[in-house]
Design a protein around this motif. Structure first.
Motif, PDB file in Angstrom:
ATOM      1  N   ALA A  85       1.011  -1.050   0.624  1.00 53.74           N
ATOM      2  CA  ALA A  85      -0.148  -0.003  -0.350  1.00 53.74           C
ATOM      3  C   ALA A  85       1.141   1.125  -0.043  1.00 53.74           C
ATOM      4  N   GLN A  86       2.359   0.876   0.978  1.00 58.13           N
ATOM      5  CA  GLN A  86       2.691   2.032   0.579  1.00 58.13           C
ATOM      6  C   GLN A  86       4.381   1.353   0.184  1.00 58.13           C
ATOM      7  N   THR A  87       5.222   2.812   0.542  1.00 52.80           N
ATOM      8  CA  THR A  87       6.526   1.711   0.457  1.00 52.80           C
ATOM      9  C   THR A  87       7.449   3.120   1.300  1.00 52.80           C
ATOM     10  N   GLU A  88       9.049   2.192   1.291  1.00 52.55           N
ATOM     11  CA  GLU A  88      10.189   3.364   1.416  1.00 52.55           C
ATOM     12  C   GLU A  88      10.072   5.187   0.961  1.00 52.55           C
ATOM     13  N   ALA A  89      10.234   4.490  -0.893  1.00 55.66           N
ATOM     14  CA  ALA A  89       9.756   5.298  -1.055  1.00 55.66           C
ATOM     15  C   ALA A  89       8.951   6.704  -1.287  1.00 55.66           C
ATOM     16  N   SER A  90       7.065   6.154  -0.969  1.00 56.33           N
ATOM     17  CA  SER A  90       6.334   7.112  -1.047  1.00 56.33           C
ATOM     18  C   SER A  90       6.406   7.348   0.280  1.00 56.33           C
ATOM     19  N   ARG A  91       6.839   7.067   1.116  1.00 54.56           N
ATOM     20  CA  ARG A  91       6.897   7.565   2.325  1.00 54.56           C
ATOM     21  C   ARG A  91       8.035   8.821   1.917  1.00 54.56           C
ATOM     22  N   ALA A  92       8.698   8.973   2.024  1.00 56.99           N
ATOM     23  CA  ALA A  92       9.701   9.703   1.266  1.00 56.99           C
ATOM     24  C   ALA A  92       8.960  10.427   0.664  1.00 56.99           C
ATOM     25  N   VAL A 134       0.218   8.410  -1.986  1.00 57.21           N
ATOM     26  CA  VAL A 134       1.583   8.823  -3.261  1.00 57.21           C
ATOM     27  C   VAL A 134       1.958   7.984  -3.940  1.00 57.21           C
ATOM     28  N   TYR A 135       1.983   6.527  -3.112  1.00 56.73           N
ATOM     29  CA  TYR A 135       2.810   5.214  -3.732  1.00 56.73           C
ATOM     30  C   TYR A 135       1.365   5.216  -4.737  1.00 56.73           C
ATOM     31  N   ALA A 136       0.014   5.307  -4.582  1.00 58.26           N
ATOM     32  CA  ALA A 136      -0.840   5.254  -6.087  1.00 58.26           C
ATOM     33  C   ALA A 136      -0.482   5.839  -7.315  1.00 58.26           C
ATOM     34  N   PHE A 137       0.095   7.139  -6.418  1.00 60.22           N
ATOM     35  CA  PHE A 137       0.182   8.225  -7.351  1.00 60.22           C
ATOM     36  C   PHE A 137       1.521   7.579  -8.272  1.00 60.22           C
ATOM     37  N   MET A 138       2.972   7.781  -7.729  1.00 55.47           N
ATOM     38  CA  MET A 138       3.766   6.365  -8.864  1.00 55.47           C
ATOM     39  C   MET A 138       3.942   4.722  -9.126  1.00 55.47           C
ATOM     40  N   GLN A 139       2.503   4.471  -9.109  1.00 47.36           N
ATOM     41  CA  GLN A 139       2.302   3.364  -9.253  1.00 47.36           C
ATOM     42  C   GLN A 139       1.808   4.151 -11.000  1.00 47.36           C
ATOM     43  N   ALA A 140       0.887   5.142 -10.823  1.00 50.84           N
ATOM     44  CA  ALA A 140       0.476   5.272 -11.859  1.00 50.84           C
ATOM     45  C   ALA A 140       0.768   6.091 -12.693  1.00 50.84           C
ATOM     46  N   MET A 141       2.471   7.333 -12.411  1.00 53.60           N
ATOM     47  CA  MET A 141       2.880   7.475 -13.368  1.00 53.60           C
ATOM     48  C   MET A 141       4.491   6.528 -13.604  1.00 53.60           C
ATOM     49  N   GLY A 142       4.526   5.675 -13.117  1.00 53.72           N
ATOM     50  CA  GLY A 142       4.996   4.924 -13.962  1.00 53.72           C
ATOM     51  C   GLY A 142       6.735   4.689 -13.413  1.00 53.72           C
ATOM     52  N   LEU A 143       6.596   5.227 -11.991  1.00 54.11           N
ATOM     53  CA  LEU A 143       7.899   5.612 -11.555  1.00 54.11           C
ATOM     54  C   LEU A 143       8.584   4.971 -10.547  1.00 54.11           C
ATOM     55  N   VAL A 144       7.062   3.389 -11.004  1.00 53.22           N
ATOM     56  CA  VAL A 144       7.432   1.633 -10.322  1.00 53.22           C
ATOM     57  C   VAL A 144       7.067   1.025 -11.397  1.00 53.22           C
ATOM     58  N   ASN A 145       6.760  -0.222 -11.428  1.00 54.91           N
ATOM     59  CA  ASN A 145       6.217  -0.166 -12.584  1.00 54.91           C
ATOM     60  C   ASN A 145       5.072  -2.097 -12.098  1.00 54.91           C
ATOM     61  N   ASP A 146       4.529  -1.490 -11.386  1.00 52.52           N
ATOM     62  CA  ASP A 146       3.591  -2.761 -10.902  1.00 52.52           C
ATOM     63  C   ASP A 146       2.677  -4.418 -11.404  1.00 52.52           C
ATOM     64  N   HIS A 147       2.496  -3.720 -12.279  1.00 48.31           N
ATOM     65  CA  HIS A 147       2.174  -4.883 -13.553  1.00 48.31           C
ATOM     66  C   HIS A 147       2.629  -5.755 -12.772  1.00 48.31           C
ATOM     67  N   VAL A 148       1.415  -6.591 -12.719  1.00 44.88           N
ATOM     68  CA  VAL A 148       1.540  -8.230 -11.990  1.00 44.88           C
ATOM     69  C   VAL A 148       2.782  -9.354 -13.087  1.00 44.88           C
ATOM     70  N   GLU A 149       2.917 -10.124 -12.637  1.00 44.94           N
ATOM     71  CA  GLU A 149       3.601 -10.543 -13.702  1.00 44.94           C
ATOM     72  C   GLU A 149       2.313 -11.021 -14.624  1.00 44.94           C
ATOM     73  N   GLY A 150       2.742 -11.629 -16.552  1.00 41.12           N
ATOM     74  CA  GLY A 150       1.900 -12.084 -17.176  1.00 41.12           C
ATOM     75  C   GLY A 150       1.357 -11.334 -17.221  1.00 41.12           C
ATOM     76  N   CYS A 151       0.564  -9.676 -16.626  1.00 39.76           N
ATOM     77  CA  CYS A 151      -0.299  -9.466 -17.415  1.00 39.76           C
ATOM     78  C   CYS A 151       0.607  -8.344 -19.091  1.00 39.76           C
ATOM     79  N   PHE A 152       0.004  -8.595 -20.108  1.00 39.11           N
ATOM     80  CA  PHE A 152       0.563  -8.035 -21.172  1.00 39.11           C
ATOM     81  C   PHE A 152       1.576  -6.686 -21.275  1.00 39.11           C
ATOM     82  N   CYS A 153       0.598  -5.799 -20.128  1.00 40.85           N
ATOM     83  CA  CYS A 153       1.596  -4.393 -20.075  1.00 40.85           C
ATOM     84  C   CYS A 153       3.459  -3.822 -19.168  1.00 40.85           C
ATOM     85  N   ARG A 154       3.071  -5.644 -18.334  1.00 42.01           N
ATOM     86  CA  ARG A 154       3.929  -5.750 -17.676  1.00 42.01           C
ATOM     87  C   ARG A 154       5.720  -4.570 -18.605  1.00 42.01           C
TER      88      ARG A 154
END
Length: 198
Positions: A140-147, A165-185
């Motif tokens: 739900a959050q990470t060290e980076a999102s907390r910072a 902020v973590y949801a924002f980072m996921q959506a804006m591509g600062l992290v790649n949280d598409h699950v393994e197997g998802c074609f978007c990953r």
């Protein structure tokens, strides 16, 4: 012969708008200041609600907040807050409406200091890690999102808690949280690999 079904993250569900958002936007890296600002604000509005609720109203939000152009939003005033509280096309939360205007002013200060909001935001990009196999493995959050959350709040932003902020980072591509197997990953990974960081 039937076309193989694309495998997606299960949260995309069956709503066409949500599927399009998942396939074309979520997790793709963004370096445009106004788009970053928009998403940060909309994540704040989303707090306590389902993202699909915000997504369905996104065009209304864009109209209400002048395309989320930072300078134009920063120039909005109390009369705009009063007007938008009556706008049924958006989430009529006075605090979040006022926060959007406040955050635009804070974003202006960041641009003055760093040259762009993107340059500031991408400083908080964490080191890449192996992709999640299931949604349950996504934090739900990470060290980076907390910072980033802590620094944004220190600079006067509001409605920017570490989960938001973590949801924002996921959506804006600062992290790649598409699950393994998802074609978007793989597509998101390729976009991140080719990105020129601001």
């Amino acid at each position: 012969m039937s076309t193989p079904t694309l495998v997606r993250c299960s949260w995309a569900g069956s709503d066409a708008l949500y599927i399009d958002y998942h396939d074309r936007e979520w997790g793709r890296p963004v370096v445009d200041d106004n788009r970053l600002f928009e998403k940060l604000c909309l994540e704040g509005f989303q707090s306590g609600l389902a993202w699909i609720t915000i997504l369905r109203k996104r065009e209304n939000f864009r109209e209400a907040f002048l395309g989320f152009e930072i300078d134009r939003v920063a120039a909005m005033d109390e009369a705009d807050v009063e007007r938008l509280v009556l706008d049924a096309g958006i989430i009529r939360h006075r605090g979040k409406i006022a926060s959007t205007i406040n955050n635009a002013k804070r974003a202006q200060a960041i641009r003055a200091e760093f040259g762009s909001l993107a340059r500031y935001i991408w400083r908080f990009e964490p080191e890449p890690v192996a992709g999640p196999v299931t949604l349950g493995q996504i934090p739900a959050q990470t060290e980076a999102s907390r910072a980033l959350s802590k620094d944004l709040r220190k600079r006067g932003f509001s409605f920017v808690g570490p989960t938001t902020v973590y949801a924002f980072m996921q959506a804006m591509g600062l992290v790649n949280d598409h699950v393994e197997g998802c074609f978007c990953r793989a597509e998101s990974a390729a976009a991140r690999d080719g990105l020129v960081r601001p």
